[in-house]
Design an enzyme around this catalytic site. Structure first.
Site, PDB file in Angstrom:
ATOM      1  CD  GLU A  81      54.171 -49.001   7.646  1.00 21.75           C
ATOM      2  OE1 GLU A  81      54.056 -50.065   8.229  1.00 21.75           O
ATOM      3  OE2 GLU A  81      55.199 -48.648   7.049  1.00 21.75           O
ATOM      4  CG  HIS A 125      57.950 -48.427   3.755  1.00 21.59           C
ATOM      5  ND1 HIS A 125      59.013 -47.688   4.225  1.00 21.59           N
ATOM      6  CD2 HIS A 125      57.443 -49.081   4.822  1.00 21.59           C
ATOM      7  CE1 HIS A 125      59.139 -47.912   5.535  1.00 21.59           C
ATOM      8  NE2 HIS A 125      58.194 -48.750   5.916  1.00 21.59           N
TER       9      HIS A 125
END
Ligand code: PGA
Length: 279
Positions: free
Chosen positions: A172, A100
């Site tokens: 993302e 992430h």
């Protein structure tokens, strides 16, 4: 009218560094009272502290899958503050989030580390949920696709080609994530979603799923899922309350492929399926 997907829609949320055990329990209780739509595969990534407790709260046969937000690539040892893939699995994880942008930015997680974690996850029979995405400065100069291609190629570089189909990729874009995030337009993400599908297929895929994440909310969820290369959503803030997660799950119902209910994917209580069974 958007046509239903031919494969399950993966819709999940990472709670990031949020929720005490009591708060996690309330979320799960509210979610368990909701009937998960057929064809939707929900997943939750609690903080490590709540993972085992959440697992205990979810009854046998529930379609809800759990994951950890991070785990180390080493099997065990002197890595203060870390948990191993095996420990995450033992606590209830089926998925492991890897790479992430917050881990890359604040904890120095590199593309190489992401690759090591992906192969370590697969070795434990876990599903790597690999996050990729470009910063705004890169997008502004037209570099989004090159950036994501490289991130992804390195992330997959330690996996054998017959392992690629086990991964989930989440696109993302960093500029879309979090409080300061800018919700994306569909035309901004479509080329990157297509590219990700291509890269994964070339490496031996297709992936289990390619998800979009970053400022997903009830207003844009349906439109984001209209992208033909998008097989689900990875949600932060908008799903931290169970009611918000449920609202998005409801929106997914008409888009989910008929007959592809979660039970046809697998249940966390069944033995780990063979790769063939998951394709
Ligand atoms: P957000 O977070 O939905 O709050 O923008 C997304 C993510 O970090 O995965």
């Amino acid at each position: 009218m958007i046509s239903p997907k031919s494969r399950p829609l993966w819709v999940g949320t990472s709670w990031k560094m949020n929720k005490t055990l009591a708060e996690a329990g309330s979320f799960v209780d509210e979610l368990l009272a909701f009937n998960i739509p057929s064809g939707v595969q929900p997943f939750l990534l609690p903080p490590h502290t709540a993972l085992a407790r959440v697992r205990e709260r979810i009854p046998t046969g529930s379609p809800i899958l759990l994951g950890a937000q991070n785990a180390h690539w080493a099997e065990e040892g002197a890595w203060t503050g870390e948990i191993s893939m095996r420990m995450a699995k033992d606590a209830g994880a089926t998925l492991i989030e890897i790479g992430h942008s917050e881990r890359r930015e604040h904890f120095g997680e590199t593309d190489r580390i992401v690759a090591l974690k992906a192969v370590a996850a697969v070795a434990q029979g876990l599903i790597p949920l690999i996050c990729v995405g470009e910063p705004l400065a890169v997008r502004d100069v037209g570099g989004a696709e090159d950036f994501v291609r490289l991130q992804l190629q390195i992330a997959l570089s330690e996996l054998a080609s017959d392992e690629i189909s086990q991964v989930i990729i989440a696109y993302e874009p960093i500029w879309a994530i979090g409080e300061q995030g800018i919700p994306p337009r569909l035309d901004q993400i479509t080329p990157v979603m297509a590219l990700i599908n291509d890269v994964v297929t070339t490496a031996g895929g297709p992936a289990r799923a390619v998800l979009y994440g970053g400022s997903v909310n009830p207003q844009n969820a349906t439109e984001l899922l209209s992208d033909p290369h998008t097989h689900g959503l990875f949600i932060g803030r908008a799903a931290w309350e169970a009611s918000g997660f449920i609202e998005i799950l409801k929106l997914c119902a008409p888009l989910a492929g008929a007959g592809a209910g979660p039970s046809t994917i697998y249940s966390r209580n069944l033995p780990w399926p063979t790769t063939a069974a998951l394709l």
